[in-house]
Design a protein around this motif. Structure first.
Motif, PDB file in Angstrom:
ATOM      1  N   MET A 105       0.847  -1.193   0.000  1.00 55.08           N
ATOM      2  CA  MET A 105       0.000   0.000   0.000  1.00 55.08           C
ATOM      3  C   MET A 105       0.884   1.245   0.000  1.00 55.08           C
ATOM      4  N   THR A 106       0.432   2.244  -0.741  1.00 55.00           N
ATOM      5  CA  THR A 106       1.152   3.512  -0.824  1.00 55.00           C
ATOM      6  C   THR A 106       0.302   4.614  -0.208  1.00 55.00           C
ATOM      7  N   VAL A 107       0.934   5.431   0.612  1.00 55.95           N
ATOM      8  CA  VAL A 107       0.280   6.582   1.232  1.00 55.95           C
ATOM      9  C   VAL A 107       0.947   7.843   0.704  1.00 55.95           C
ATOM     10  N   ARG A 108       0.143   8.827   0.337  1.00 58.51           N
ATOM     11  CA  ARG A 108       0.678  10.072  -0.234  1.00 58.51           C
ATOM     12  C   ARG A 108       0.222  11.268   0.602  1.00 58.51           C
ATOM     13  N   ASP A 109       1.161  12.186   0.864  1.00 57.71           N
ATOM     14  CA  ASP A 109       0.851  13.448   1.542  1.00 57.71           C
ATOM     15  C   ASP A 109       1.478  14.586   0.749  1.00 57.71           C
ATOM     16  N   SER A 110       0.717  15.664   0.542  1.00 61.23           N
ATOM     17  CA  SER A 110       1.237  16.841  -0.156  1.00 61.23           C
ATOM     18  C   SER A 110       1.265  18.029   0.791  1.00 61.23           C
ATOM     19  N   GLN A 167      -9.489  18.564   0.784  1.00 57.37           N
ATOM     20  CA  GLN A 167      -9.146  17.803  -0.410  1.00 57.37           C
ATOM     21  C   GLN A 167      -7.639  17.840  -0.683  1.00 57.37           C
ATOM     22  N   ALA A 168      -7.084  16.680  -1.016  1.00 60.97           N
ATOM     23  CA  ALA A 168      -5.660  16.596  -1.344  1.00 60.97           C
ATOM     24  C   ALA A 168      -5.402  17.239  -2.705  1.00 60.97           C
ATOM     25  N   TYR A 193      -6.110  15.331  -6.370  1.00 57.80           N
ATOM     26  CA  TYR A 193      -5.975  13.879  -6.473  1.00 57.80           C
ATOM     27  C   TYR A 193      -6.701  13.192  -5.317  1.00 57.80           C
ATOM     28  N   PHE A 194      -6.863  11.859  -5.470  1.00 63.62           N
ATOM     29  CA  PHE A 194      -7.581  11.048  -4.488  1.00 63.62           C
ATOM     30  C   PHE A 194      -6.708   9.866  -4.077  1.00 63.62           C
ATOM     31  N   ASP A 195      -6.944   9.367  -2.865  1.00 65.71           N
ATOM     32  CA  ASP A 195      -6.158   8.253  -2.350  1.00 65.71           C
ATOM     33  C   ASP A 195      -6.532   6.947  -3.050  1.00 65.71           C
ATOM     34  N   LEU A 196      -5.691   5.931  -2.832  1.00 65.23           N
ATOM     35  CA  LEU A 196      -5.988   4.603  -3.353  1.00 65.23           C
ATOM     36  C   LEU A 196      -7.354   4.140  -2.835  1.00 65.23           C
ATOM     37  N   PHE A 206      -3.297   6.673  -7.820  1.00 62.56           N
ATOM     38  CA  PHE A 206      -3.874   7.894  -7.255  1.00 62.56           C
ATOM     39  C   PHE A 206      -4.528   8.678  -8.400  1.00 62.56           C
ATOM     40  N   PRO A 207      -5.849   8.646  -8.527  1.00 64.89           N
ATOM     41  CA  PRO A 207      -6.483   9.389  -9.626  1.00 64.89           C
ATOM     42  C   PRO A 207      -6.188  10.886  -9.503  1.00 64.89           C
ATOM     43  N   GLU A 208      -5.654  11.477 -10.577  1.00 64.71           N
ATOM     44  CA  GLU A 208      -5.286  12.889 -10.579  1.00 64.71           C
ATOM     45  C   GLU A 208      -6.081  13.632 -11.642  1.00 64.71           C
ATOM     46  N   PHE A 209      -6.430  14.880 -11.327  1.00 64.01           N
ATOM     47  CA  PHE A 209      -7.192  15.713 -12.248  1.00 64.01           C
ATOM     48  C   PHE A 209      -6.564  17.102 -12.277  1.00 64.01           C
TER      49      PHE A 209
END
Length: 669
Positions: A105-110, A167-168, A193-196, A206-209
Motif C-alpha cells: 500500500m502507498t500513502v501520499r501526503d502533499s 481535499q488533497a 488527487y484522491f487516495d488509493l 492515485f487518480p489525478e485531475f
C-alpha cells in the motif's frame, strides 16, 4: 531561494528492506518554519520505520511458533518537488509499505506552503472568499471522468460525489499555456488527487485531475493572502537597511515588481546598461544576471530563466519581478504584512575584490555574444540547408569573427560533420562525432549545449558550442534565443557548432591588479579539471587527482569548497621552493557558464602569511571627534582587505528626541 535536497536511509536484513528518501529544506528566511517542516518529514519517516520494524519482528516470532515461511517486509519512500517558485513551495511525499498479501500500500501526503509566512495552504486559500470552487472543480472532475468511465467506481455508495473540505492537491510549475494560467499570474498547474481505493480500484493508482485556472475567472488569489493588496507599494530592506528607490516597487498580479539597479547595487552588484539592446547585465559574486526590456526571459550564468512577467521600463528604470533577484546566490526573502516590508538578507563574502566582477562580466558577455551569433546562424542555416555555397559563407564569417574559434561546422542528424570552414579544416567533413557527449545531449534535449573540455577530431583539447537547426517553419517561430522553446527533437535537421580553443579564449581577458601585483588566473571545471591557467604547465591537470598538488597545504579542502560554492574566498600554501620563501596564496572565485555548463573562474595572488595570521580588527578613525554642523569630517577605516565591503552608519538624536540615521556602503581600496 528555497533549496530541497535529499537524505537517504537504506538498509536490509533477512526480513526487512528499508529505502527512504527524505526531503531536507534549506534557504528559508523563516528558519523556525524550516526546522518544523524538516522535523515533520523526519518524524513521519521515523514513525513508519518504527511501526514496520515492530510488525516484522512480530511476524518473525509468529512464523517461528507456527512453522510457516518468512517473508520480507518493505518500506520505501520518495518525494517530488512540484513547485518551488513565485513564493510557493509544493512537496509530495509517498510511502510504500509491503507487509504481505497480493500487493503493498502507498500513502501520499502533499505539503503546499507559502515560505514567506509559513502558512500551509488549503485548497480554499487558492480562491477569493465566496468563490464556489468546489462546484467548479466537481464539474471538471466529472467531465474528465466521463472520458474514461470504466476506470472509476460508480453508483451511489462508491461513485465520486464531491471534493472534501481538506481535499488533497498539489501545485506544479510545469504547466503549459493550454492548461490555462492563473489570472494572478502565479502557478500554471493545480492538480487535485484522491487516495488509493477512494474513487477507483487499486490498479488506477492515485487518480489525478489537472484543473485549469481559467475555469475560475477572476477568483484566483494564490499569493494575495500573504502579500499586499494589488497595486499597492511596499518598502524594501536589505540586511535591515532601507533600500532607496526613485521608482517605487509595487505589487502587480500577485508579483513583487522592483527596480533592478537599486536593489542589485545595494547588494554590491556591478550593473551595466547596454542601451542599443535595452539589456542590463548585473554581476554579483557567483552570478551574472542578464535582463532585457520587453522580454520575459532572463539569463543566469548563461542559463535561461523564465520570469513570470516581462521586464519593462518605467521612469528610466528597468522594472523586474522579484523572482530574478532571488536567483542571486544566498539571497533570502521575508515578508512583513504588518509593515508592508519586504526584507532581503544576503551574506557578504569578506575580502571579495570588487574589481573581480569586471572580469566576470567581460567573460560572461563574450560567451553570450558567441551564443547570440550562433543562434542567428542556426536561423540562417534553417533556410539555406546545412551545406552549399551560402551555408559555407555563413560558417566562414562565423569562424572569422572570433580569434579563439578554430572552425565552424554543421552536423547532420546522424552526427556526421556536413560542412566545415575555414578551408584548412575541410578534411574533417564526413567525420562521425555522434559519440561526443555534447552532441548526444543536444539531440536528446533539442536545446543548445556547450561541452566540457574534450579532444576534438581536429586533434586538440576544445570546447564545443552547438545550436540545434530546425526546419525553417519552426526556426522562425521564435524571435530571440531567450524565447526559444525546444520540444521537437524529432524535427531537428542538425546543428551548427563553434569549436573553441579554451586557452586562447580565456587568455584574451585582462586581469585586474590586486595589492600591487598581477594575479594568476585559473578556470576549472567542477570535476577539478583545469581548463586554463596563467601558468600553462597547469592546464589539463586535475586538482583532485594529480599528485602534483599533494604538497599544496589546504588546497584539497579549498578546491572542494570552490566546487560546492559559486563564489568565495580562501587561502592555500604552495610547497616551498629552494630559492623562494614559502608564501600564502589568496584564492578568489566566481562562476561563468552557458546552457547549464559552469566553470569556476579563479584568481590567485600572494599575500603576506604573517600579516594574515596576525590580522588586526578593522579600526575607525574620525577627525575631529566633535564639529559644528556644516563642517567637514574626515572618516577613515583601516584593517580591511582590498575590495572588502564596509557599511558606515551615522546616528543623531535631535532636541525633540527624534532619531536621524544615514548610512553608506564602501569597498576598501
Amino acid at each position: 531561494g528555497v533549496q530541497i535536497t535529499v537524505r537517504e536511509e537504506k538498509y536490509s536484513d533477512n526480513n526487512l528492506e528499508v529505502n527512504l528518501k527524505i526531503p531536507v529544506i534549506a534557504g528559508m528566511a523563516d528558519t523556525d518554519l524550516q526546522s518544523r517542516l524538516n522535523t515533520l518529514f523526519e518524524s513521519s519517516a521515523a514513525e513508519r520505520k518504527k511501526a514496520i520494524t515492530e510488525q516484522a519482528g512480530e511476524f518473525v516470532e509468529e512464523a517461528a511458533r507456527g512453522g510457516f515461511p518468512l517473508r520480507t517486509f518493505q518500506l520505501y519512500s520518495d518525494y517530488r518537488v512540484t513547485c518551488n517558485r513565485n513564493g510557493l513551495l509544493s512537496i509530495t511525499c509517498e510511502f510504500y509499505e509491503y507487509t504481505g498479501g497480493a500487493h503493498g500500500m502507498t500513502v501520499r501526503d502533499s505539503y503546499n506552503i507559502d515560505p514567506c509566512t509559513g502558512r500551509q495552504l488549503a485548497l480554499k486559500d487558492m480562491f477569493k472568499e465566496g468563490t464556489d470552487y468546489k462546484e467548479i472543480i466537481n464539474r471538471e472532475i466529472k467531465r474528465q471522468m466521463a472520458a474514461d468511465p470504466d476506470k472509476y467506481f460508480t453508483g451511489e455508495e462508491w461513485g465520486f460525489k464531491t471534493i472534501s473540505d481538506n481535499q488533497a492537491f498539489y501545485l506544479e510549475d510545469a504547466g503549459t499555456a493550454e492548461d490555462g494560467i492563473s489570472p494572478a499570474g502565479n502557478v500554471p498547474g493545480l492538480v487535485v488527487y484522491f487516495d488509493l481505493y477512494e474513487i477507483a480500484p487499486y490498479a488506477a493508482g492515485f487518480p489525478e485531475f489537472k484543473i485549469p485556472w481559467t475555469l475560475f475567472g477572476e477568483s484566483v488569489q494564490v499569493l494575495a493572502p500573504s502579500g499586499p493588496a494589488a497595486g499597492t507599494g511596499f518598502s524594501v530592506k536589505l540586511n535591515a537597511r532601507p533600500v532607496v528607490f526613485d521608482v517605487s516597487p509595487r505589487l502587480e498580479n500577485g508579483y513583487f515588481l522592483v527596480p533592478l539597479r537599486a536593489i542589485l547595487e545595494a547588494m554590491g552588484a556591478k550593473v551595466s546598461w547596454y542601451g542599443d539592446t535595452g539589456t542590463a547585465v548585473a554581476c554579483l559574486p557567483g552570478a551574472t544576471l542578464t535582463v532585457t526590456k520587453g522580454s520575459q526571459y532572463a539569463g543566469i550564468n548563461g542559463q535561461g530563466f523564465t520570469m513570470p512577467l516581462a521586464a519593462r521600463i518605467e521612469g528610466d528604470r528597468l522594472i523586474v519581478p522579484l523572482e530574478i533577484i532571488l536567483q542571486a546566490p544566498g539571497v533570502q526573502p521575508s515578508w512583513d504584512s504588518a509593515t508592508q516590508t519586504l526584507s532581503l538578507f544576503l551574506e557578504d563574502i569578506p575580502g571579495y575584490p570588487d574589481l573581480f566582477l569586471d572580469l566576470q562580466r567581460d567573460i560572461q558577455n563574450e560567451l553570450e555574444r558567441m551564443d547570440r551569433d550562433l543562434f542567428t546562424a542556426a536561423g540562417e542555416l534553417a533556410r539555406t540547408g546545412l551545406d552549399g555555397e551560402e551555408a559555407r559563407r555563413i560558417l566562414n564569417e562565423l569562424a572569422a569573427r572570433y580569434p579563439y574559434v578554430v572552425d565552424a561546422c554543421t552536423v547532420d542528424k546522424n552526427g556526421k560533420i556536413v560542412a566545415v570552414e575555414p578551408a584548412a579544416y575541410h578534411e574533417f567533413a564526413g567525420s562521425d562525432i555522434s559519440g561526443q557527449e555534447q552532441v548526444g545531449r543536444l539531440w536528446e534535449t533539442g536545446r543548445p549545449v556547450i561541452s566540457s573540455v574534450f579532444t576534438a577530431v581536429e586533434g586538440f583539447p576544445a570546447l564545443d558550442l552547438e545550436w540545434p537547426v530546425f526546419p525553417v517553419s519552426y526556426q522562425q517561430s521564435y524571435h530571440s534565443r531567450e524565447d526559444s522553446v525546444f520540444n521537437r527533437q524529432n524535427e531537428l535537421n542538425g546543428s551548427v557548432s563553434l569549436l573553441i580553443k579554451p586557452e586562447q579564449f580565456f587568455a584574451s581577458f585582462a586581469l585586474p591588479e590586486l595589492q600591487g601585483q598581477q594575479p594568476e588566473m585559473m578556470v576549472m571545471q567542477k570535476d577539478g579539471y583545469i581548463v586554463y591557467d596563467s601558468d600553462s604547465s597547469q592546464i589539463g591537470r586535475n586538482v583532485f587527482t594529480d599528485p602534483f598538488y599533494q604538497d599544496y597545504t589546504g588546497l584539497p579542502a579549498l578546491t572542494r569548497r570552490t566546487v560546492a560554492e559559486r563564489a568565495g574566498v580562501g587561502t592555500y600554501t604552495p610547497p616551498e621552493q629552494p630559492i623562494q620563501k614559502q608564501v600564502v596564496k589568496m584564492s578568489v572565485w566566481t562562476t561563468v557558464g552557458l546552457h547549464g555548463t559552469e566553470w569556476r573562474l579563479i584568481i590567485n595572488y600572494a599575500v603576506d602569511g604573517a600579516s594574515q595570521s596576525g590580522k588586526t580588527a578593522p579600526a575607525l578613525e574620525i577627525i575631529p571627534l566633535q564639529a559644528l554642523a556644516g563642517n567637514p569630517w574626515k572618516i577613515r577605516v583601516s584593517g580591511l582587505a582590498p575590495g572588502e565591503p564596509v557599511t558606515l552608519v551615522a546616528e543623531q538624536q535631535d532636541g525633540s528626541g527624534i532619531k536621524w540615521e544615514s548610512h553608506a556602503v564602501f569597498h576598501a581600496d
